[in-house]
Design a protein around this motif. Structure first.
Motif, mmCIF file in Angstrom:
data_model
loop_
_atom_site.group_PDB
_atom_site.id
_atom_site.type_symbol
_atom_site.label_atom_id
_atom_site.label_comp_id
_atom_site.label_asym_id
_atom_site.label_seq_id
_atom_site.Cartn_x
_atom_site.Cartn_y
_atom_site.Cartn_z
ATOM 1 N N GLY A 1 41.902 32.966 48.108
ATOM 2 C CA GLY A 1 41.460 33.719 47.600
ATOM 3 C C GLY A 1 41.174 35.212 49.213
ATOM 4 O O GLY A 1 41.752 35.985 49.920
ATOM 5 N N PHE A 2 40.780 33.999 50.272
ATOM 6 C CA PHE A 2 40.282 35.114 51.570
ATOM 7 C C PHE A 2 41.439 35.270 52.551
ATOM 8 O O PHE A 2 41.723 36.143 52.605
ATOM 9 C CB PHE A 2 39.290 33.682 52.427
ATOM 10 C CG PHE A 2 39.060 34.909 53.847
ATOM 11 C CD1 PHE A 2 37.920 36.201 53.725
ATOM 12 C CD2 PHE A 2 39.816 34.420 55.005
ATOM 13 C CE1 PHE A 2 37.567 36.305 55.117
ATOM 14 C CE2 PHE A 2 39.638 35.012 55.746
ATOM 15 C CZ PHE A 2 38.520 36.501 56.376
ATOM 16 N N ILE A 3 42.770 34.894 52.136
ATOM 17 C CA ILE A 3 43.941 34.574 52.720
ATOM 18 C C ILE A 3 44.316 35.500 52.328
ATOM 19 O O ILE A 3 45.135 36.975 52.935
ATOM 20 C CB ILE A 3 45.161 33.335 53.072
ATOM 21 C CG1 ILE A 3 43.979 32.468 54.312
ATOM 22 C CG2 ILE A 3 46.643 33.934 53.299
ATOM 23 C CD1 ILE A 3 44.551 31.063 53.931
ATOM 24 N N GLY A 4 44.807 35.622 50.903
ATOM 25 C CA GLY A 4 45.798 36.220 50.513
ATOM 26 C C GLY A 4 45.184 37.436 50.145
ATOM 27 O O GLY A 4 45.769 38.604 50.627
ATOM 28 N N ASN A 5 44.047 38.089 49.272
ATOM 29 C CA ASN A 5 43.436 39.704 49.727
ATOM 30 C C ASN A 5 43.358 39.757 50.858
ATOM 31 O O ASN A 5 43.099 41.291 51.424
ATOM 32 C CB ASN A 5 42.006 39.042 48.747
ATOM 33 C CG ASN A 5 42.499 38.895 47.145
ATOM 34 O OD1 ASN A 5 42.429 39.793 46.483
ATOM 35 N ND2 ASN A 5 41.685 37.467 46.878
ATOM 36 N N GLY A 6 42.908 38.829 51.717
ATOM 37 C CA GLY A 6 42.806 39.656 52.781
ATOM 38 C C GLY A 6 43.845 40.158 53.673
ATOM 39 O O GLY A 6 43.703 41.285 55.285
ATOM 40 N N ASN B 1 41.578 48.856 47.004
ATOM 41 C CA ASN B 1 39.380 48.005 46.229
ATOM 42 C C ASN B 1 40.188 46.659 45.759
ATOM 43 O O ASN B 1 39.020 46.435 45.628
ATOM 44 C CB ASN B 1 39.812 49.213 45.539
ATOM 45 C CG ASN B 1 38.848 50.815 46.041
ATOM 46 O OD1 ASN B 1 37.242 50.810 46.281
ATOM 47 N ND2 ASN B 1 39.758 51.724 46.420
ATOM 48 N N LEU B 2 40.710 46.995 44.900
ATOM 49 C CA LEU B 2 40.894 45.412 44.328
ATOM 50 C C LEU B 2 40.776 44.066 45.484
ATOM 51 O O LEU B 2 40.466 43.157 45.019
ATOM 52 C CB LEU B 2 41.949 45.275 43.312
ATOM 53 C CG LEU B 2 42.117 43.705 42.146
ATOM 54 C CD1 LEU B 2 41.749 43.779 41.251
ATOM 55 C CD2 LEU B 2 44.209 43.787 42.037
ATOM 56 N N ALA B 3 41.837 44.276 46.126
ATOM 57 C CA ALA B 3 41.811 43.073 47.053
ATOM 58 C C ALA B 3 40.079 43.236 47.624
ATOM 59 O O ALA B 3 39.316 41.658 47.826
ATOM 60 C CB ALA B 3 42.490 43.203 47.654
ATOM 61 N N PHE B 4 39.305 44.093 47.856
ATOM 62 C CA PHE B 4 38.119 44.613 48.876
ATOM 63 C C PHE B 4 36.826 43.518 47.777
ATOM 64 O O PHE B 4 36.145 43.075 47.822
ATOM 65 C CB PHE B 4 38.223 45.939 48.971
ATOM 66 C CG PHE B 4 36.560 45.639 49.781
ATOM 67 C CD1 PHE B 4 36.617 45.277 50.582
ATOM 68 C CD2 PHE B 4 35.202 45.966 48.801
ATOM 69 C CE1 PHE B 4 35.420 45.437 51.642
ATOM 70 C CE2 PHE B 4 34.155 46.423 50.003
ATOM 71 C CZ PHE B 4 34.501 45.904 51.952
ATOM 72 N N SER B 5 37.393 43.868 46.707
ATOM 73 C CA SER B 5 36.452 43.207 45.322
ATOM 74 C C SER B 5 37.061 42.056 45.604
ATOM 75 O O SER B 5 35.596 41.313 45.124
ATOM 76 C CB SER B 5 36.751 44.368 43.825
ATOM 77 O OG SER B 5 36.534 45.895 44.570
ATOM 78 N N GLY C 1 31.061 42.114 42.948
ATOM 79 C CA GLY C 1 32.750 41.782 43.140
ATOM 80 C C GLY C 1 33.362 41.543 41.512
ATOM 81 O O GLY C 1 34.129 41.995 41.858
ATOM 82 N N PHE C 2 32.822 41.094 41.427
ATOM 83 C CA PHE C 2 33.588 40.120 39.732
ATOM 84 C C PHE C 2 33.640 41.694 38.668
ATOM 85 O O PHE C 2 34.353 42.541 38.311
ATOM 86 C CB PHE C 2 32.591 39.521 38.602
ATOM 87 C CG PHE C 2 32.801 39.312 37.109
ATOM 88 C CD1 PHE C 2 33.963 38.791 36.972
ATOM 89 C CD2 PHE C 2 32.306 39.585 36.771
ATOM 90 C CE1 PHE C 2 34.128 38.539 35.584
ATOM 91 C CE2 PHE C 2 31.849 39.451 35.256
ATOM 92 C CZ PHE C 2 33.608 39.037 34.851
#
Length: 354
Positions: free
Chosen positions: A53-58, A81-85, A122-123
């Protein structure tokens, strides 16, 4: 939604509440429940979800921030905003994973409250942004002539601000009611609800706001969008329809089992279903498994919403190539000739569908 089921235990005799966000206090003595294998399962999944999740959203956040100087589309704003959440959500997991591993909460009362609040914010913000993206697609495809008039960047920013404020407000009980308690087996980050009103509130926010309403909006909108797309004479329509089906199916499959388990837990606490040890242990195991499975959905969001888009994928590849060239230039003495590829590359906005 909870970090982990409140009554998940590490020994066969002690009920250990280590991040019980959505569970309620039990008056009766705890049933015996051996959970060594469940403990290993939770730690493993949490670590995988955090890394992926950190790699993909980051990467999504880095790509969009990298090209923030260019014309930004509404879709880019939603994706950011979706990735930041999802990043906020996954960044809380190492703390809960550590608590599962050591058996107590070592981070203090402030972190207990703050992480609980961040976890839930975040959820909910992630879920609400997916709903907003669905409504935006519906508006663009079904009423394209009104998009330029109503779907402006200013309106999008106002909706984004509302989503974040709503998510933070819904999660406020986590900040207020979470606290560190001194149990027989050490300090625990506890969120116990001994008030019927709060129990119903948690049930409503988790099941209704977190699953039923978003799912109904997705089904209602996409059931009208798909027939319109099928009629369009575009080579991409089959891929777009598959993408939409993947969005709805993934959301349903990943979150429905967990919400059903939480609802059954609520019924058990209200004596609607049996409260014997067999039911209790099965529900604990069910919540632990379905919850950790549901958390992996945040790892899929970058794939479903961002990397499937060809234009976004080009941006990501250019960014990664720029990083590689920059790293290579440091080893070769600081040459910057190859790293200029990124600055010369033209940037194309994400498509509305993505």
């Amino acid at each position: 939604m909870s970090g982990v089921d409140a009554n998940f235990t590490f020994t066969t005799t002690t009920a250990l509440d280590y991040s019980s966000y959505f569970d309620y206090e039990e008056e009766a003595a705890p049933c015996e429940f051996s959970s060594l294998s469940s403990q290993d399962f939770v730690i493993t999944i949490y670590c995988l979800v955090f890394i992926l999740g950190f790699i993909g959203n980051g990467l999504v956040v880095c790509v969009l921030v990298k090209h923030r100087g260019h014309k930004t589309s509404m879709t880019d704003m939603w994706l950011f905003n979706l990735a930041f959440s999802d990043l906020i959500f996954v960044l809380t997991l190492p703390f809960y994973s550590h608590q599962v591993n050591v058996g107590y909460w070592p981070f203090g009362d402030f972190m207990c409250r703050f992480l609980s609040w961040s976890h839930h914010s975040g959820f909910f913000s992630s879920i609400f942004i997916m709903v907003v993206m669905t409504l935006y697609r519906y508006q663009v495809i079904m009423h394209p002539h009104s998009v330029t008039r109503h779907c402006t960047m200013r309106a999008g920013m106002a909706v984004t601000l509302f989503v974040w404020m709503l998510s933070l407000c819904i999660s406020l009980p986590q900040l207020i009611l979470s606290k560190v308690t001194n149990e027989s087996n050490g300090l625990q980050c506890d969120y116990s609800l001994d008030n019927k009103v709060w129990q119903y509130y948690e049930l409503f926010t988790t099941n209704v706001l977190g699953l039923i309403i978003p799912l109904l909006v997705m089904v209602a909108c996409y059931s009208r969008i798909i027939p319109r797309l099928v009629k369009m004479k575009t080579a991409k329509r089959q891929r777009i329809v598959k993408l939409i089906m993947a969005i709805v199916t993934a959301f349903f499959l990943f979150w429905t089992p967990y919400n059903i388990s939480r609802f059954l837990r609520f019924l058990q606490y209200n004596s609607t279903i049996p409260d014997d040890c067999s039911w209790d242990n099965n529900l604990k195991l069910s919540i632990t498994v379905t919850e950790t499975f549901a958390y992996t959905h945040c790892c899929l969001n970058p794939i479903i919403y961002a990397f499937v888009g060809q234009n976004f994928m080009k941006r990501a590849l250019r960014l990664l190539k720029g990083w590689r060239n920059a790293s290579g230039s440091e080893w070769s003495g600081g040459s910057t000739r190859n790293s200029s590829v990124v600055s010369k590359a033209s940037v194309v906005s994400s498509t509305v569908i993505m």
